[in-house]
Design a protein around this motif. Structure first.
Motif, mmCIF file in Angstrom:
data_model
loop_
_atom_site.group_PDB
_atom_site.id
_atom_site.type_symbol
_atom_site.label_atom_id
_atom_site.label_comp_id
_atom_site.label_asym_id
_atom_site.label_seq_id
_atom_site.Cartn_x
_atom_site.Cartn_y
_atom_site.Cartn_z
ATOM 1 N N PRO A 25 0.810 -1.227 0.000
ATOM 2 C CA PRO A 25 0.000 0.000 0.000
ATOM 3 C C PRO A 25 0.841 1.274 0.000
ATOM 4 C CG PRO A 25 -0.798 -1.520 1.665
ATOM 5 C CD PRO A 25 0.487 -2.067 1.152
ATOM 6 N N LYS A 26 2.003 1.231 0.637
ATOM 7 C CA LYS A 26 2.854 2.420 0.681
ATOM 8 C C LYS A 26 3.459 2.731 -0.686
ATOM 9 C CE LYS A 26 4.107 2.005 5.508
ATOM 10 N NZ LYS A 26 3.487 3.210 5.987
ATOM 11 N N ARG A 51 -2.537 1.751 -3.067
ATOM 12 C CA ARG A 51 -3.774 0.956 -3.065
ATOM 13 C C ARG A 51 -3.725 -0.047 -1.929
ATOM 14 N NH1 ARG A 51 -4.631 -1.821 -8.580
ATOM 15 N NH2 ARG A 51 -6.392 -2.552 -7.356
ATOM 16 N N MET A 52 -4.842 -0.191 -1.233
ATOM 17 C CA MET A 52 -4.913 -1.156 -0.138
ATOM 18 C C MET A 52 -5.148 -2.561 -0.686
ATOM 19 S SD MET A 52 -4.403 0.376 2.683
ATOM 20 C CE MET A 52 -4.984 -0.819 3.866
ATOM 21 N N LEU A 53 -4.620 -3.535 0.005
ATOM 22 C CA LEU A 53 -4.862 -4.929 -0.348
ATOM 23 C C LEU A 53 -6.178 -5.392 0.268
ATOM 24 C CD1 LEU A 53 -1.313 -6.408 0.282
ATOM 25 C CD2 LEU A 53 -2.400 -6.029 -1.919
ATOM 26 N N SER A 54 -6.800 -6.358 -0.352
ATOM 27 C CA SER A 54 -8.043 -6.927 0.159
ATOM 28 C C SER A 54 -7.750 -7.770 1.408
ATOM 29 C CB SER A 54 -8.685 -7.804 -0.910
ATOM 30 O OG SER A 54 -9.722 -8.581 -0.367
#
Length: 61
Positions: free
Chosen positions: A30-31, A35-38
């Motif tokens: 994410p950094k 985008r964030m992971l599920s």
């Protein structure tokens, strides 16, 4: 070094490396991408990884 102690040493070292890389990917993705992971996909991949690792190295112990 006997076969059993040799295999347990390699299991310990390889598991430490694999889980460290998995944790680093989960932390840094994410950094780097923004985008964030599920969460669900992360849990599924962890358990597949965990079970697959133990199935692979179970005969060595």
């Amino acid at each position: 070094m006997t076969h059993t102690s040799s295999s347990r040493t390699s299991i310990t070292c390889s598991s430490a490396v694999r889980y460290s890389l998995f944790g680093a990917l989960t932390y840094w993705f994410p950094k780097v991408t923004g985008r964030m992971l599920s969460e669900k996909l992360g849990q599924i991949s962890f358990w597949l990884f965990f079970v697959g690792f133990n199935v692979t190295f179970f005969p060595c112990t």
